[in-house]
Design a protein around this motif. Structure first.
Motif, short mmCIF file in Angstrom:
data_model
loop_
_atom_site.label_atom_id
_atom_site.label_comp_id
_atom_site.label_asym_id
_atom_site.label_seq_id
_atom_site.Cartn_x
_atom_site.Cartn_y
_atom_site.Cartn_z
N ARG A 18 0.70 -0.99 -0.04
CA ARG A 18 0.02 0.07 0.00
C ARG A 18 0.96 1.49 -0.06
NH1 ARG A 18 -4.88 -0.91 4.12
NH2 ARG A 18 -5.81 0.87 2.54
N THR A 19 1.91 1.26 -1.04
CA THR A 19 2.70 2.47 -1.06
C THR A 19 2.48 3.35 -2.40
OG1 THR A 19 4.63 1.13 -1.86
CG2 THR A 19 4.61 1.55 0.56
N SER A 20 2.77 4.40 -2.41
CA SER A 20 2.95 5.26 -3.41
C SER A 20 3.73 6.18 -3.32
CB SER A 20 1.21 5.68 -3.72
OG SER A 20 1.24 6.33 -5.01
N ALA A 21 4.03 7.20 -4.40
CA ALA A 21 4.99 8.18 -4.60
C ALA A 21 4.20 9.50 -4.57
CB ALA A 21 6.04 7.72 -5.67
N VAL A 22 4.46 10.48 -4.14
CA VAL A 22 3.84 11.66 -4.15
C VAL A 22 4.92 12.83 -4.45
CG1 VAL A 22 4.05 12.13 -1.66
CG2 VAL A 22 2.26 13.08 -2.96
N PRO A 23 4.66 13.78 -5.31
CA PRO A 23 5.69 14.80 -5.74
C PRO A 23 5.68 15.71 -4.30
CG PRO A 23 3.95 15.00 -7.32
CD PRO A 23 3.79 13.73 -6.19
N VAL A 24 7.05 16.07 -4.12
CA VAL A 24 7.20 16.83 -2.97
C VAL A 24 7.71 18.39 -3.58
CG1 VAL A 24 8.63 17.25 -0.91
CG2 VAL A 24 7.73 14.98 -1.84
N PRO A 25 7.34 19.35 -3.07
CA PRO A 25 7.89 20.65 -3.57
C PRO A 25 9.24 20.73 -3.01
CG PRO A 25 6.02 21.02 -2.44
CD PRO A 25 6.08 19.60 -2.21
N PHE A 26 10.25 21.58 -3.66
CA PHE A 26 11.56 21.82 -3.22
C PHE A 26 11.68 22.38 -2.20
CE2 PHE A 26 12.33 21.10 -8.07
CZ PHE A 26 13.32 20.18 -8.02
N ASP A 27 10.92 23.34 -1.74
CA ASP A 27 11.34 23.91 -0.51
C ASP A 27 10.76 23.41 0.49
OD1 ASP A 27 8.34 24.08 -1.20
OD2 ASP A 27 7.98 26.29 -0.75
N ALA A 28 9.86 22.20 0.37
CA ALA A 28 9.48 21.20 1.58
C ALA A 28 10.96 20.65 1.83
CB ALA A 28 8.61 20.45 1.14
N LEU A 29 11.70 20.35 0.83
CA LEU A 29 13.13 19.69 1.30
C LEU A 29 13.98 20.15 1.78
CD1 LEU A 29 12.90 17.36 -1.87
CD2 LEU A 29 12.24 16.70 0.20
N ILE A 30 14.54 21.29 1.10
CA ILE A 30 15.66 22.14 1.44
C ILE A 30 15.46 23.46 1.43
CG2 ILE A 30 17.14 20.20 0.68
CD1 ILE A 30 17.96 21.68 -1.74
N GLY A 31 14.31 23.98 1.11
CA GLY A 31 14.17 25.50 1.17
C GLY A 31 14.45 26.41 -0.04
N GLU A 32 15.14 25.68 -1.22
CA GLU A 32 15.38 26.25 -2.32
C GLU A 32 15.66 25.09 -3.37
OE1 GLU A 32 20.09 27.46 -2.43
OE2 GLU A 32 18.68 28.36 -0.74
N LYS A 33 15.75 25.68 -4.75
CA LYS A 33 16.10 24.73 -5.44
C LYS A 33 17.14 24.06 -5.59
CE LYS A 33 12.52 26.73 -8.70
NZ LYS A 33 11.60 25.82 -8.49
#
Length: 88
Positions: A18-33
């Motif tokens: 029951r897994t899937s992949a979801v796109p994550v905004p860059f700022d949610a990861l490290i704060g910038e591109k």
């Protein structure tokens, strides 16, 4: 593959987790591109798992259900649709 080659069917062996992949905004990861120009990088994805209540949670317990409006069955079938553009 169907007869005209426009669809490819695939199944997952021993899926059912029951897994899937979801796109994550860059700022949610490290704060910038990742790159200075913001071009040429892959879209980051996060693996989430659907719990018994139907909520999609990451390993930290964050709820991603608003991004995934579907449920996953234990016997996964995937259909890839090939779309081509013909210029006239």
């Amino acid at each position: 593959m169907n007869r005209d080659g426009s669809r490819v069917f695939a199944t997952a062996f021993k899926s059912g987790n029951r897994t899937s992949a979801v796109p994550v905004p860059f700022d949610a990861l490290i704060g910038e591109k990742w790159s200075s120009d913001g071009v040429g990088h892959p879209e980051p994805m996060l693996i989430v798992q659907q719990n018994d209540q139907g909520k999609w949670l990451d390993l930290n317990g964050k709820d991603w259900s608003q991004k995934l409006n579907y449920s996953v069955a234990d016997n996964d079938l995937f259909v890839s649709v090939r779309r081509i553009h013909i210029e006239c």
